[in-house]
Enzyme design. Structure first.
Site, mmCIF file in Angstrom:
data_model
loop_
_atom_site.group_PDB
_atom_site.id
_atom_site.type_symbol
_atom_site.label_atom_id
_atom_site.label_comp_id
_atom_site.label_asym_id
_atom_site.label_seq_id
_atom_site.Cartn_x
_atom_site.Cartn_y
_atom_site.Cartn_z
ATOM 1 N N SER A 33 3.752 2.207 8.582
ATOM 2 C CA SER A 33 3.534 1.255 7.498
ATOM 3 C C SER A 33 4.847 1.006 6.794
ATOM 4 O O SER A 33 5.532 1.954 6.408
ATOM 5 C CB SER A 33 2.529 1.811 6.499
ATOM 6 O OG SER A 33 1.248 1.583 6.968
ATOM 7 N N HIS B 116 0.826 -1.219 0.000
ATOM 8 C CA HIS B 116 0.000 0.000 0.000
ATOM 9 C C HIS B 116 0.858 1.267 0.000
ATOM 10 O O HIS B 116 0.378 2.327 -0.367
ATOM 11 C CB HIS B 116 -1.045 -0.023 1.124
ATOM 12 C CG HIS B 116 -0.589 0.315 2.505
ATOM 13 N ND1 HIS B 116 -0.266 -0.644 3.443
ATOM 14 C CD2 HIS B 116 -0.431 1.497 3.125
ATOM 15 C CE1 HIS B 116 0.065 -0.044 4.576
ATOM 16 N NE2 HIS B 116 -0.015 1.250 4.415
ATOM 17 N N ASP C 104 1.185 -7.685 2.326
ATOM 18 C CA ASP C 104 1.268 -6.250 2.044
ATOM 19 C C ASP C 104 2.727 -5.789 1.915
ATOM 20 O O ASP C 104 3.268 -5.140 2.797
ATOM 21 C CB ASP C 104 0.555 -5.487 3.168
ATOM 22 C CG ASP C 104 0.290 -4.039 2.814
ATOM 23 O OD1 ASP C 104 0.857 -3.559 1.813
ATOM 24 O OD2 ASP C 104 -0.467 -3.373 3.544
HETATM 25 N N1 ASP Z 1 -2.058 1.164 8.022
HETATM 26 C C1 ASP Z 1 -1.366 2.268 8.620
HETATM 27 C C2 ASP Z 1 -0.675 3.104 7.568
HETATM 28 O O1 ASP Z 1 -1.142 3.128 6.456
HETATM 29 C C3 ASP Z 1 -0.459 1.832 9.702
HETATM 30 C C4 ASP Z 1 -1.111 2.087 10.990
HETATM 31 O O2 ASP Z 1 -1.767 3.104 11.117
HETATM 32 O O3 ASP Z 1 -0.978 1.272 11.894
HETATM 33 O O4 ASP Z 1 0.283 3.826 7.800
#
Ligand code: ASP
Length: 725
Positions: free
Chosen positions: A660, A96, A231
């Site tokens: 992330s 992502h 991911d």
């Molecule tokens: N999924 C989050 C991000 O995109 C990571 C998190 O907030 O734990 O940075």
């Protein structure tokens, strides 16, 4: 992570190291809350980390006279973390995080989002204009230099003095080097640190799994546990012949890093020590109750409502054709990621009874500060937040309209700036250059644009903006136009898209090909131009400064509150600095959790769970035949454990957006996973951390390597890595 064009309510503060050291003596061995500064680990955390199982030292994690683990941790692009995993500059981050680059290289002919991408040799790696990777060369406490000569009162701080001091420190610290520097406030400006950084500018895409692995579970599973998403994506840093940062060039060569992470295939057990090294973006752990209430009851609901509408239209469009799926993939992810987080955060705060928890501390604070300057501080917050509220709500309405709403407003605004500068551009001979840049901009913009979808989004979001915004803070031109249309949004929006040249690439390019005084006049009369102009100018006239002024009271209030909390309530909390996109270490252990009464979540998932979730032809849970065949043959190579393949795990590391892509390390500093999310029940941790329930989610490195090696057959990449069996 949540990227916001207009104001965000980020607040800062500081306190003295000696106070912190005293506070930490009372830590329990299961303290996992906190994002700690690497430079202070030796003094503040090392003892506890070792007691929890860590076998390396604080000096291994951070040193400036020799290579240390920090040299393998990089900021990726605007807001993610990445890590070096080979001595050839191979960079691992989340799928992502690399998503917009993967998307930018994708087309119907080369659908890397759908089928993945693997460079089998260096010359197949794909350059990414504008993408950077940055490492921290060193950091230093510069509080006394920054605050030299500055004083603070309610709502005011000697920002000019502070800014001048910072400017001088930065200039002196990087003179004669190719490094950059920044000085960031900590603890709401009670402390300041200098960061010397090295930014690399030639970052190439090396590998990405197909979305059916890298985004498996889609929005349904985003922020959820149990999780089965692979991911990750892989890039490579390139440098000039001297191993220094350089713009993209065919002559560049792979970066020789100071450190790269060895990768452990030894496996993970419950209660194992884990450490996350990365760049957490933003937390607000010390906000007083009126601010928490504002977020829970006002701001989050506005954002959620507007995004929910925009997303329902984008999702429909993406499901309707492959072309629209590709066009809107990155935008959809950006909008929905924060949307879902805010839902979880609001629920989590309610569940923790966050306001009550804050009220208890505030009552203690008031008792402890009787007879001091701070005695009435919290009462002042009630007024400050009330004054701030009206601008904060309006700010969010504008923000959501511009960044989650129809793109035509944002796009047309580029031309508002252009038209304003037109006379100067003409007289300075820079007109052609500027037109060329708008032409390139048009090509990029329309590649990912669909008129019908954008029009539907406008039709859905604009009425929400109009109904929600305080009329005195809204764009008067828009109100007038709408009353001219008798509030018939259908006709207004239809007219706008039909008449505007900004809704079609051909019209824009034709216009750019014949720019003259007459066509400038035509642009000025364009309905989307007028709309953009009115929205932006109304924002800048009515919100921008007013928001900042009101926020200034809260910020300086936080500076005093923090200082007083430390002085008068030193044992009420472990006072680590809020996240501010600087390098931090969070440590904890591999563990499951109970999100709700009667529910227990195991800490680990495996490939078996992928197959259990598999729904043929579903946009989120589909799999391809190769994956299914490998699973059926249990072909896990050296990455399997028992009869299965470990996939993801939860741990009690305090993380947030920006973490992330962070490396997840074991007690020896070896890579065991890549952090990519938190459980939904954890997301209030940005405001209030709960050690019982807050868990970060990481992809097991063995799954990452299995995808690269066995599934994709990219063994060329595995050969570069240092594997610890
Ligand atoms: N999924 C989050 C991000 O995109 C990571 C998190 O907030 O734990 O940075």
């Amino acid at each position: 992570m949540y990227v916001c064009f207009f104001k965000t309510n980020i607040m800062y503060k500081r306190f003295s190291l000696s106070i912190v050291s005293l506070l930490l003596i009372s830590f329990s061995l299961h303290a996992v809350e906190g994002m700690w500064l690497p430079i202070l680990l030796k003094e503040l955390n090392e003892k506890e980390m070792k007691a929890m199982g860590m076998r390396i030292s604080a000096d291994d994690l951070y040193a400036i006279n020799q290579a240390s683990l920090k040299d393998a941790v990089f900021i990726f692009g605007g807001g993610c973390t990445s890590e070096i995993i080979s001595d050839q500059g191979l960079l691992l981050t989340n799928h992502h995080c690399g998503y917009s680059q993967i998307q930018a290289h994708s087309s119907l002919q080369n659908d890397y989002l759908k089928y993945g991408f693997w460079a089998k040799s260096l010359d197949e790696e794909l350059p990414n204009k504008g993408l950077t990777a940055t490492r921290i060369v060193r950091m230093e406490n510069v509080t006394s230099q920054v605050l030299n000569g500055a004083t603070r009162n309610d709502g005011s701080l000697d920002q000019q003095i502070i800014d001048n001091n910072i400017k001088r420190i930065i200039e002196q610290s990087v003179a004669g080097t190719h490094y950059d520097a920044s000085v960031k406030p900590f603890y709401y400006g009670n402390e300041y640190y200098l960061f010397i950084t090295e930014t690399f500018k030639d970052i190439r895409l090396v590998g990405a799994p197909p979305s059916l692995i890298g985004k498996f579970g889609g929005d349904t599973d985003n922020w959820m546990w149990p999780r089965h998403t692979g991911d990750f994506s892989i890039f490579r840093i390139y440098t000039d012949a001297n191993n220094n940062p350089a713009e993209y060039s065919l002559n560049n060569r792979p970066y020789k890093p100071l450190h790269h992470f060895p990768i452990s295939l030894k496996g993970i057990k419950e209660n194992d020590f884990t450490l996350i090294y990365g760049f957490p973006g933003r937390t607000q752990e010390y906000l007083p109750s009126p601010m928490v209430s504002l977020i829970m009851h006002d701001l989050n609901p506005i954002r959620i409502r507007i995004r929910s509408k925009a997303l329902s239209i984008i999702d429909q469009a993406m499901a309707s054709s492959d072309e629209l799926r590709i066009k809107y993939a990155a935008k959809q992810s950006r909008i929905s990621n924060a949307y879902k987080k805010w839902i979880g955060e609001t629920r989590g705060l309610k569940k923790l009874d966050a306001l009550k928890v804050k009220n208890v501390i505030e009552a203690q604070f008031e008792r402890a500060t009787i007879g001091t300057y701070y005695e009435t501080l919290l009462n002042k917050f009630d007024k400050w937040v009330l004054d701030f509220r009206m601008y904060a709500l309006a700010n969010d309405y504008y923000n959501e309209l511009i960044f989650s709403g129809p793109e035509i407003i944002r796009y047309a605004y580029n031309y508002v700036k252009f038209v304003k500068n037109y006379p100067d551009l003409k007289s300075s001979g820079k007109l052609d250059e500027s037109i060329e840049s708008l032409r390139n901009g048009a090509n990029g913009y329309f590649k990912n644009y669909d008129l019908a979808t954008d029009r539907k989004i406008m039709l859905a979001v604009l009425p929400m903006f109009i109904d929600g915004i305080n009329p005195s803070l809204g764009p008067s031109y828009l109100f007038d136009e709408l009353s001219r249309y008798k509030k018939n949004y259908d006709v207004f929006v239809n007219d706008l898209y039909t008449r505007s040249l900004f809704s079609e690439q051909k019209k824009v390019i034709d216009c750019l090909n014949s720019i003259n005084d007459k066509s400038i006049q035509k642009i000025k009369n364009d309905p989307a131009y007028k709309l953009a102009e009115s929205i932006y100018s109304s924002y800048f006239d009515k919100i921008n400064n007013q928001y900042e002024e009101a926020d200034q009271y809260i910020q300086t209030g936080m500076y005093h509150y923090m200082k007083a909390l430390l002085k008068y309530l030193p044992n009420a909390k472990k006072y680590y600095p809020d996240a501010n996109s600087t390098l931090r270490v969070a440590y904890g252990k591999v563990e499951g959790f109970s999100p709700n009464d009667g529910t227990w979540y195991h800490w680990q998932t495996t490939i078996d769970g992928v197959m259990a979730k598999y729904i043929p032809d579903d946009t989120e849970f589909d799999l391809d035949q190769r994956f299914i065949d490998l699973y059926n043959k249990r072909q896990y190579g050296r990455y399997g454990e028992g009869n299965t393949l470990p996939l993801a795990f939860t741990a009690s590391n305090h993380t947030t957006g920006g973490n992330s892509g962070s490396p997840v390390l074991n007690a020896d500093g070896h890579l065991i996973g890549i952090n990519f999310d938190r459980a939904w029940e954890s997301t209030m941790s940005d405001i209030m951390y709960d050690p019982e329930r807050c868990r970060n989610i990481s992809c097991d490195i063995r799954y990452v390597l299995w995808v690269i090696d066995v599934y994709a057959g990219a063994s060329n990449l595995i050969k570069e890595m240092t594997i610890v069996q």
